[in-house]
Design a protein around this motif. Structure first.
Motif, short mmCIF file in Angstrom:
data_model
loop_
_atom_site.label_atom_id
_atom_site.label_comp_id
_atom_site.label_asym_id
_atom_site.label_seq_id
_atom_site.Cartn_x
_atom_site.Cartn_y
_atom_site.Cartn_z
N SER A 182 45.55 61.30 -3.13
CA SER A 182 44.80 60.14 -3.61
C SER A 182 43.65 60.62 -4.46
O SER A 182 43.18 61.75 -4.32
N GLN A 242 39.92 59.09 -5.83
CA GLN A 242 38.96 58.02 -5.68
C GLN A 242 37.64 58.39 -6.32
O GLN A 242 37.30 59.57 -6.42
N THR A 294 38.32 52.27 -9.67
CA THR A 294 39.72 52.19 -9.28
C THR A 294 40.16 53.48 -8.59
O THR A 294 39.70 54.56 -8.96
N TYR A 297 43.68 55.77 -7.00
CA TYR A 297 45.11 55.98 -7.24
C TYR A 297 45.73 56.72 -6.07
O TYR A 297 45.08 57.56 -5.44
N PHE A 329 49.29 58.93 -5.22
CA PHE A 329 50.46 59.59 -5.76
C PHE A 329 51.28 60.16 -4.61
O PHE A 329 50.72 60.52 -3.58
N THR A 377 44.53 64.91 -14.90
CA THR A 377 44.36 63.53 -14.45
C THR A 377 42.95 63.30 -13.92
O THR A 377 42.34 62.26 -14.19
N TYR A 422 40.42 60.61 -15.39
CA TYR A 422 39.89 59.64 -14.43
C TYR A 422 38.36 59.62 -14.47
O TYR A 422 37.75 58.55 -14.52
N ALA A 472 48.36 57.20 -19.60
CA ALA A 472 48.65 58.23 -18.60
C ALA A 472 49.45 59.40 -19.16
O ALA A 472 49.72 60.35 -18.44
N ARG A 516 52.02 61.36 -13.84
CA ARG A 516 52.15 59.93 -14.12
C ARG A 516 53.44 59.35 -13.52
O ARG A 516 53.52 58.15 -13.26
N LEU A 558 52.98 58.33 -9.53
CA LEU A 558 52.07 57.26 -9.14
C LEU A 558 52.77 56.29 -8.19
O LEU A 558 53.82 55.73 -8.51
N ARG A 591 47.93 51.81 -7.55
CA ARG A 591 46.54 51.80 -8.04
C ARG A 591 45.78 50.81 -7.18
O ARG A 591 46.23 49.69 -6.94
#
Length: 103
Positions: free
Chosen positions: A46, A48, A52, A54, A56, A71, A75, A86, A93, A96, A99
């Protein structure tokens, strides 16, 4: 913005994180975490920050280290953490899972 990455340690014990830690940009922190409940395709990760988030799965922390780092850079530079394009994330990508909206 900073980025906190949580890497699941449950599905694949003893995952080597040295390459990933070395590749991560300044401002990104890697934390090892027990089950992220995305076990269908280990390993889960993850990302954070203040915006937002994400989640994965199917990530390999060794072979995907540079894509994870790319990434994290994107981010951290994205307003509110929303990654619009992405493609620079490489293989990540396609990993994922979801989100999460900012709170």
């Amino acid at each position: 913005m900073t980025a906190i990455l949580h890497l699941c340690t449950t599905c694949r014990a003893g995952v080597d994180t040295a390459a990933l830690r070395e590749a991560l940009p300044e401002g990104a922190e890697l934390r090892l975490h027990e089950c992220l409940n995305a076990c269908g395709k280990p390993v889960a990760l993850s990302m954070q920050g203040r915006g937002t988030g994400y989640l994965f799965n199917g990530v390999d922390p060794v072979t995907d280290a540079h894509d994870i780092a790319a990434t994290a850079r994107i981010y951290m530079a994205a307003p509110g953490g929303v990654i619009e394009d992405a493609r620079p994330c490489g293989r990540l990508r396609f990993c994922l899972l979801g989100r999460l909206p900012a709170v």
